[in-house]
Design a protein around this motif. Structure first.
Motif, PDB file in Angstrom:
ATOM      1  N   ARG A  99      33.872  29.846  58.109  1.00  0.00           N
ATOM      2  CA  ARG A  99      33.028  30.013  58.959  1.00  0.00           C
ATOM      3  C   ARG A  99      33.073  31.707  59.248  1.00  0.00           C
ATOM      4  N   ALA A 100      33.824  32.349  58.283  1.00  0.00           N
ATOM      5  CA  ALA A 100      34.232  33.665  58.616  1.00  0.00           C
ATOM      6  C   ALA A 100      32.961  34.802  58.495  1.00  0.00           C
ATOM      7  N   LYS A 101      33.035  35.549  59.173  1.00  0.00           N
ATOM      8  CA  LYS A 101      32.014  36.651  58.876  1.00  0.00           C
ATOM      9  C   LYS A 101      32.047  37.493  57.676  1.00  0.00           C
ATOM     10  N   THR A 102      33.359  37.656  57.137  1.00  0.00           N
ATOM     11  CA  THR A 102      33.558  38.202  55.750  1.00  0.00           C
ATOM     12  C   THR A 102      34.704  37.443  55.102  1.00  0.00           C
ATOM     13  N   VAL A 103      34.572  37.553  53.799  1.00  0.00           N
ATOM     14  CA  VAL A 103      35.837  36.939  53.041  1.00  0.00           C
ATOM     15  C   VAL A 103      36.106  37.691  52.011  1.00  0.00           C
ATOM     16  N   ILE A 104      37.627  37.686  51.621  1.00  0.00           N
ATOM     17  CA  ILE A 104      38.104  38.556  50.573  1.00  0.00           C
ATOM     18  C   ILE A 104      38.632  37.530  49.666  1.00  0.00           C
ATOM     19  N   MET A 105      38.302  37.659  48.566  1.00  0.00           N
ATOM     20  CA  MET A 105      38.780  36.830  47.519  1.00  0.00           C
ATOM     21  C   MET A 105      40.267  37.823  46.944  1.00  0.00           C
ATOM     22  N   ALA A 106      41.319  37.037  47.193  1.00  0.00           N
ATOM     23  CA  ALA A 106      42.547  37.752  46.524  1.00  0.00           C
ATOM     24  C   ALA A 106      43.432  36.674  45.762  1.00  0.00           C
ATOM     25  N   THR A 107      42.497  36.041  45.151  1.00  0.00           N
ATOM     26  CA  THR A 107      43.268  34.793  44.174  1.00  0.00           C
ATOM     27  C   THR A 107      44.110  35.021  42.911  1.00  0.00           C
ATOM     28  N   GLY A 108      44.236  36.471  42.568  1.00  0.00           N
ATOM     29  CA  GLY A 108      44.914  36.700  41.316  1.00  0.00           C
ATOM     30  C   GLY A 108      43.952  36.507  40.237  1.00  0.00           C
ATOM     31  N   GLY A 109      44.643  36.605  38.931  1.00  0.00           N
ATOM     32  CA  GLY A 109      44.219  36.608  37.459  1.00  0.00           C
ATOM     33  C   GLY A 109      43.818  35.121  37.035  1.00  0.00           C
ATOM     34  N   LEU A 110      43.403  35.319  35.852  1.00  0.00           N
ATOM     35  CA  LEU A 110      42.764  34.050  35.048  1.00  0.00           C
ATOM     36  C   LEU A 110      43.579  33.576  33.704  1.00  0.00           C
ATOM     37  N   GLY A 111      44.992  34.200  33.784  1.00  0.00           N
ATOM     38  CA  GLY A 111      45.520  33.984  32.456  1.00  0.00           C
ATOM     39  C   GLY A 111      45.788  32.565  31.888  1.00  0.00           C
ATOM     40  N   LEU A 118      51.182  29.576  36.732  1.00  0.00           N
ATOM     41  CA  LEU A 118      50.444  28.335  36.391  1.00  0.00           C
ATOM     42  C   LEU A 118      49.125  28.695  37.572  1.00  0.00           C
ATOM     43  N   ILE A 119      49.323  29.283  38.743  1.00  0.00           N
ATOM     44  CA  ILE A 119      48.319  29.368  39.893  1.00  0.00           C
ATOM     45  C   ILE A 119      47.148  30.299  39.282  1.00  0.00           C
ATOM     46  N   CYS A 120      47.163  30.862  38.025  1.00  0.00           N
ATOM     47  CA  CYS A 120      46.447  32.100  37.787  1.00  0.00           C
ATOM     48  C   CYS A 120      45.270  31.488  36.943  1.00  0.00           C
ATOM     49  N   THR A 121      44.262  30.660  37.593  1.00  0.00           N
ATOM     50  CA  THR A 121      43.278  29.861  36.961  1.00  0.00           C
ATOM     51  C   THR A 121      41.922  30.577  37.243  1.00  0.00           C
ATOM     52  N   GLY A 122      41.762  31.751  37.744  1.00  0.00           N
ATOM     53  CA  GLY A 122      40.517  32.513  37.964  1.00  0.00           C
ATOM     54  C   GLY A 122      39.409  31.719  39.135  1.00  0.00           C
ATOM     55  N   ASP A 123      40.173  30.996  39.916  1.00  0.00           N
ATOM     56  CA  ASP A 123      39.360  30.204  40.972  1.00  0.00           C
ATOM     57  C   ASP A 123      38.389  31.405  41.816  1.00  0.00           C
ATOM     58  N   GLY A 124      39.199  32.315  42.239  1.00  0.00           N
ATOM     59  CA  GLY A 124      38.240  33.550  43.002  1.00  0.00           C
ATOM     60  C   GLY A 124      36.919  33.709  42.218  1.00  0.00           C
ATOM     61  N   GLY A 147      36.627  41.250  36.318  1.00  0.00           N
ATOM     62  CA  GLY A 147      36.714  40.536  37.449  1.00  0.00           C
ATOM     63  C   GLY A 147      35.597  40.493  38.371  1.00  0.00           C
ATOM     64  N   ILE A 148      35.675  40.183  39.464  1.00  0.00           N
ATOM     65  CA  ILE A 148      34.470  40.335  40.470  1.00  0.00           C
ATOM     66  C   ILE A 148      34.058  41.777  40.778  1.00  0.00           C
ATOM     67  N   LYS A 149      32.984  42.322  40.495  1.00  0.00           N
ATOM     68  CA  LYS A 149      32.607  43.708  40.380  1.00  0.00           C
ATOM     69  C   LYS A 149      32.552  43.706  42.115  1.00  0.00           C
ATOM     70  N   PHE A 192      34.080  40.273  49.738  1.00  0.00           N
ATOM     71  CA  PHE A 192      35.090  41.242  49.356  1.00  0.00           C
ATOM     72  C   PHE A 192      35.862  40.730  48.429  1.00  0.00           C
ATOM     73  N   ALA A 193      36.607  41.367  47.495  1.00  0.00           N
ATOM     74  CA  ALA A 193      37.612  41.000  46.521  1.00  0.00           C
ATOM     75  C   ALA A 193      38.652  42.220  46.451  1.00  0.00           C
ATOM     76  N   ALA A 194      39.918  41.815  46.256  1.00  0.00           N
ATOM     77  CA  ALA A 194      41.110  42.893  45.807  1.00  0.00           C
ATOM     78  C   ALA A 194      42.021  42.287  44.868  1.00  0.00           C
ATOM     79  N   GLY A 195      42.704  42.869  44.211  1.00  0.00           N
ATOM     80  CA  GLY A 195      43.963  42.642  43.327  1.00  0.00           C
ATOM     81  C   GLY A 195      43.381  42.146  41.859  1.00  0.00           C
ATOM     82  N   GLU A 196      44.137  41.118  41.119  1.00  0.00           N
ATOM     83  CA  GLU A 196      43.522  40.923  39.798  1.00  0.00           C
ATOM     84  C   GLU A 196      42.197  40.385  39.726  1.00  0.00           C
TER      85      GLU A 196
END
Ligand SMILES: Cc1cc2nc3c(=O)[nH]c(=O)nc-3n(C[C@H](O)[C@H](O)[C@H](O)COP(=O)(O)OP(=O)(O)OC[C@H]3O[C@@H](n4cnc5c(N)ncnc54)[C@H](O)[C@@H]3O)c2cc1C
Length: 387
Positions: free
Chosen positions: A1-13, A23-29, A162-164, A185-189
């Motif tokens: 229920r946020a007004k804005t969301v920042i994806m910061a879920t890392g890479g997709l290795g 193992l957490i780098c599964t491209g979820d974001g 990644g996410i443009k 929004f998105a940041a990081g890998e």
């Protein structure tokens, strides 16, 4: 229920097997944003690191070559002299990875590897300056770096795409040149602000995270202040709740997520690695299509609602399949060689046709829709890369 969301879920290795990534780098974001309508950009730009261990793909840091380690082939030659006479082992990652792969492909490797030779540096120096690598080589490869060279090979390491986003981390274009998702929004890998072009230089992830993470946070906070509290209908959750319920309730002896995941990873590592060409990538696309068709049939043993790692693995696999498809689509689309994307059927960089970004939009039941964005050149004109 946020007004804005920042994806910061890392890479997709983990789309690749093996990979240096956790193992957490599964491209979820990336997959979540993509499915919601945000475009993915430059997904074909996948970085292979030149020094990874055979097997699980553990990273052997560049510091080894930085401190003077050599790369040798099976004949004992310092082969980088032929590929990068000035920079030698310290040429950029894509150049060194390709050189290693050529040595291996042309029969000058050793069981699919080349050798990282640190012997001349001496044990005291190795233990003092490269203690972590010294210990890892002993633990994971049973190699005493002071006595013998370490077999290494190129391995999947980082996703430049990644996410443009724009330079404020926004996943939509305030000028309206490309479509995206206002409020995201998105940041990081997971993001592609296009800092690294087609080939990230070592240590530059700090820019993704520290600089552009901060900018995204600041912009998201400011933007949120301008918005009223969002009203979100209960039905917004329905599709996801239904998906989870379906996976949990599926009985029988269907395929396991791990089986599909391994097939996806080895396919990507075979056809979308250091060298790529049309036929191989089309084979990968067909296999991916097949894996996507099999994904809805996978079963999990644990039917619990709490800390269900089987359920998480099933959902993550769905995300990774979308990411893999985007990588293949981007790589098939870009008919040239640039940065980490090297095609043996299009050997050269083609600035006339391809000095542009590939943008991919998710579609309901077909392949991604492709659009292009111009590359903005400011001070530095593109030049021929010489090492
Ligand atoms: C072995 C290795 C060495 C590296 N060395 C360097 C280096 O020396 N210098 C450098 O600049 N870069 C380096 N990199 C690259 C750099 O580490 C990464 O690009 C960077 O850590 C990415 O940061 P991030 O915050 O975007 O993602 P991460 O650090 O991966 O963080 C993402 C977070 O999101 C969480 N997450 C993921 N999915 C979900 C979900 N669905 N729900 C909730 N949470 C989720 C994850 O659990 C994780 O905590 C290295 C990478 C590797 C693999």
């Amino acid at each position: 229920r946020a007004k804005t969301v920042i994806m910061a879920t890392g890479g997709l290795g983990r789309v690749y097997e093996p990979s240096t990534n956790a193992l957490i780098c599964t491209g979820d974001g990336m997959a979540v944003a993509y499915r919601a309508g945000a475009p993915l950009m430059d997904m074909e730009m996948v970085q292979y690191h030149p020094t990874t261990l055979k097997g699980k793909g553990l990273l052997i840091t560049e510091a080894a070559r930085g401190e003077g380690a050599y790369l040798l082939n099976s004949k004992g030659e310092r082969f980088m002299e032929r590929y990068a006479p000035t920079m030698l082992e310290l040429a950029s990652r894509d150049v060194v990875s390709r050189a290693e792969q050529i040595e291996i492909n042309e029969g000058r490797g050793i069981k699919g590897c080349v050798l990282l030779d640190c012997r001349h540096l001496g044990r005291p120096f190795l233990q003092d300056r490269l203690g972590q690598i010294y210990a890892e080589a002993k633990t994971f490869a049973n190699v005493d770096l002071a006595e013998e060279p370490l077999p290494i090979r190129p391995g999947m390491h980082y996703q430049m795409g990644g996410i443009k986003t724009d330079t404020e981390g926004r996943c939509w274009d305030v000028q309206g040149q490309w479509k995206g998702l206002p409020g995201l929004f998105a940041a990081g890998e997971t993001a592609c602000v296009s800092l690294h072009g087609g080939n990230r230089l070592g240590a530059n992830s700090l820019l993704d995270t520290v600089v552009f993470g901060r900018r995204a946070g600041q912009c998201a906070a400011e933007y949120a202040k301008t918005l009223p509290p969002p009203t979100i209908p209960e039905s917004a959750m329905e599709a996801d709740q239904q998906l989870v319920a379906t996976i949990l309730s599926r009985e029988g002896s269907g395929e396991r997520a791990a089986t599909l995941r391994l097939e996806m990873g080895t396919t990507m590592n075979r056809y979308l690695s250091v060298f790529r060409e049309q036929e191989g990538m089309e084979t990968a696309a067909l296999r991916l299509h097949d894996l996507k068709a099999r994904w809805p049939g996978i079963t999990i043993q644990d039917k619990g609602q709490v800390f269900n790692t089987g359920l998480v693995a099933a959902l993550e696999l769905g995300f990774m399949l979308d990411c893999a498809e985007a990588i293949i689509m981007g790589a098939l689309t870009r008919e040239e060689s640039r940065g980490a994307h090297f095609r043996t059927d299009f050997l050269n960089r083609d600035d006339e046709q391809w000095l542009k970004h590939v943008l991919l939009y998710h579609t309901a039941d077909g392949p991604p829709r492709v659009e292009y964005l111009p590359v903005t050149i400011t001070q530095w004109q593109p030049q021929v890369r010489v090492y």
